[in-house]
Motif scaffolding. Structure first.
Motif, mmCIF file in Angstrom:
data_model
loop_
_atom_site.group_PDB
_atom_site.id
_atom_site.type_symbol
_atom_site.label_atom_id
_atom_site.label_comp_id
_atom_site.label_asym_id
_atom_site.label_seq_id
_atom_site.Cartn_x
_atom_site.Cartn_y
_atom_site.Cartn_z
ATOM 1 N N HIS A 1 1.234 -1.585 0.161
ATOM 2 C CA HIS A 1 -0.030 -0.124 0.042
ATOM 3 C C HIS A 1 0.824 1.088 -0.195
ATOM 4 O O HIS A 1 0.667 2.341 -0.230
ATOM 5 C CB HIS A 1 -1.233 -0.232 0.633
ATOM 6 C CG HIS A 1 -1.515 -1.077 1.695
ATOM 7 N ND1 HIS A 1 -3.002 -0.984 0.431
ATOM 8 C CD2 HIS A 1 -1.880 -2.156 1.549
ATOM 9 C CE1 HIS A 1 -3.745 -2.291 0.884
ATOM 10 N NE2 HIS A 1 -3.146 -2.851 1.519
ATOM 11 N N GLY A 2 1.780 0.964 0.052
ATOM 12 C CA GLY A 2 3.411 2.908 0.050
ATOM 13 C C GLY A 2 2.957 3.076 1.860
ATOM 14 O O GLY A 2 1.820 2.561 2.266
ATOM 15 N N GLN B 1 8.051 5.879 -3.762
ATOM 16 C CA GLN B 1 7.429 6.943 -4.649
ATOM 17 C C GLN B 1 6.656 7.526 -4.175
ATOM 18 O O GLN B 1 5.745 8.031 -4.198
ATOM 19 C CB GLN B 1 7.332 5.530 -5.540
ATOM 20 C CG GLN B 1 7.835 4.894 -6.123
ATOM 21 C CD GLN B 1 7.722 5.378 -8.026
ATOM 22 O OE1 GLN B 1 7.636 7.135 -7.857
ATOM 23 N NE2 GLN B 1 7.816 4.959 -8.890
ATOM 24 N N THR B 2 6.210 7.719 -2.343
ATOM 25 C CA THR B 2 4.848 7.931 -1.854
ATOM 26 C C THR B 2 6.120 9.071 -0.872
ATOM 27 O O THR B 2 6.436 8.823 -0.547
ATOM 28 C CB THR B 2 4.144 6.687 -1.016
ATOM 29 O OG1 THR B 2 5.020 6.053 -0.359
ATOM 30 C CG2 THR B 2 3.465 6.710 -2.119
ATOM 31 N N ALA B 3 5.197 10.185 -1.017
ATOM 32 C CA ALA B 3 5.420 11.453 -0.587
ATOM 33 C C ALA B 3 5.910 11.762 1.293
ATOM 34 O O ALA B 3 6.746 11.538 1.540
ATOM 35 C CB ALA B 3 4.694 13.027 -1.427
ATOM 36 N N ASP C 1 1.480 6.089 2.372
ATOM 37 C CA ASP C 1 0.890 6.393 2.937
ATOM 38 C C ASP C 1 -0.562 5.835 2.831
ATOM 39 O O ASP C 1 -1.049 6.788 4.117
ATOM 40 C CB ASP C 1 0.695 7.867 1.789
ATOM 41 C CG ASP C 1 1.986 8.906 1.883
ATOM 42 O OD1 ASP C 1 2.604 9.229 3.248
ATOM 43 O OD2 ASP C 1 2.042 9.845 0.797
ATOM 44 N N GLY C 2 -0.083 4.615 2.466
ATOM 45 C CA GLY C 2 -1.530 4.080 2.410
ATOM 46 C C GLY C 2 -1.744 3.093 3.756
ATOM 47 O O GLY C 2 -2.311 2.580 3.535
ATOM 48 N N ARG D 1 8.554 11.010 2.991
ATOM 49 C CA ARG D 1 9.202 11.652 1.947
ATOM 50 C C ARG D 1 9.881 12.712 3.001
ATOM 51 O O ARG D 1 10.574 13.673 3.008
ATOM 52 C CB ARG D 1 9.409 12.039 0.589
ATOM 53 C CG ARG D 1 9.680 11.195 -0.534
ATOM 54 C CD ARG D 1 9.839 12.069 -1.809
ATOM 55 N NE ARG D 1 8.417 11.984 -1.723
ATOM 56 C CZ ARG D 1 8.037 13.233 -3.671
ATOM 57 N NH1 ARG D 1 8.935 13.512 -3.592
ATOM 58 N NH2 ARG D 1 6.061 12.911 -3.572
#
Lengths: 197, 197
Positions: free
Chosen positions: B25-26, B114-116, B28-29, B119
């Motif tokens: 889900h990354g 990939q997911t902010a 943020d997910g 970051r």
């Protein structure tokens, strides 16, 4: 004279907000509520255009791929330029676009492919088709350039591009070296095979 | 004799659940609530080990990189095997691991980059260091293999690996061809330069 198309504008606006959010947070990190707030659009309006979050993601993906397909068409069709020059101009354009992004968004294909929420069959099928079309366009130009193995080389360029953007999203200083590698790889893989000794 | 270490086990268990969720889900997910429910661990226990979601992600990332660094050590140090054989055995191991995943998780570095949400400076710095260490390990072995440009080749292999996994997450049938390209790229880039004519 026809007037403005408010419906169409709202749809375009929602897609632009959705693209920015998905590039940063991935599919699973984006909520429709946040998109509506950022776009200042009421909920009913969203569902007038998109039946679901998945439909919305597919529309964002389609707008994104249309932009990049148009860039390729504009650069690849210039038959008066040597094919390798056109490919290098394409890499230059991609690099300039990513350099201008704040924050670096990277590639929507990479972001959507990574997060499982987006791995419903329809999003996965769309990603697969889009990447295959991209690879075909590159392979056509590589064939024109006389590259020894156009389809394989096209696939490698896509892999390297996606990988370089992943690094650059972790470390923006990695963007320029990533594109330098991509250009060298293109040069290496398009050199005509040397005659056997 | 020492008894079991329930605290350590809970931490390990949370990290395993976090890894599975983040791969799918990354950053943020993934919600802490979902991790706690999947791990059947109370909230207080989570915050006993991790001060924040970011700290948790850093711990997951560290456990993940430790696993892969150990795989490299085990395969790369076999001095009796030619260096290129060791590199190919490494690619074989990676491919076998990804083939066994259900669903295909891909690479945590790629997903987190990939997911902010991920970051924040610390996660980005950790990803950058981990990838640099990975590249150094590959470059060391490529130097041993006599590759013309070990660091550049190591960087390209990493980019291509990450890109190939992105495609495979969209289309699992793309996994095997991605590894085939990676092996061919390794072969092409490690060929000794031909003498000038």
């Amino acid at each position: 004279m026809s007037g403005p198309h408010p419906h169409r504008d709202t749809r375009t606006h929602l897609i632009a907000e959705g693209l920015a959010a998905m590039l940063r947070h991935g599919y699973d990190g984006v909520g429709i509520g946040g998109i509506l707030a950022a776009a200042e659009v009421p909920k009913g309006s969203f569902y007038h255009f998109f039946a679901s979050k998945e439909d919305f993601a597919l529309a964002v993906l389609d707008a994104y791929q249309a932009h990049y397909a148009a860039l390729r068409r504009a650069l690849f069709v210039q038959a008066e330029r040597p094919a390798l020059d056109r490919l290098n101009a394409y890499l230059d354009s991609l690099e300039a676009m990513h350099r201008a992004e704040r924050p670096l968004g990277g590639c929507l294909y990479g972001v959507l492919a990574q997060t499982a929420g987006a791995r419903g069959d329809r999003v996965r099928a769309s990603l697969t088709t889009i990447i295959a079309n991209w690879q075909d366009d590159l392979a056509t130009l590589l064939t024109e350039a006389g590259a020894p193995d156009p389809d394989e080389t096209a696939a490698l360029l896509i892999d390297c591009y996606e990988g370089a953007l992943i690094r650059a999203k972790a470390d923006p200083a990695a963007l320029a070296p990533g594109f330098t590698r991509l250009r060298r790889l293109l040069r290496t893989l398009t050199e005509p095979p040397l005659p056997a000794h």
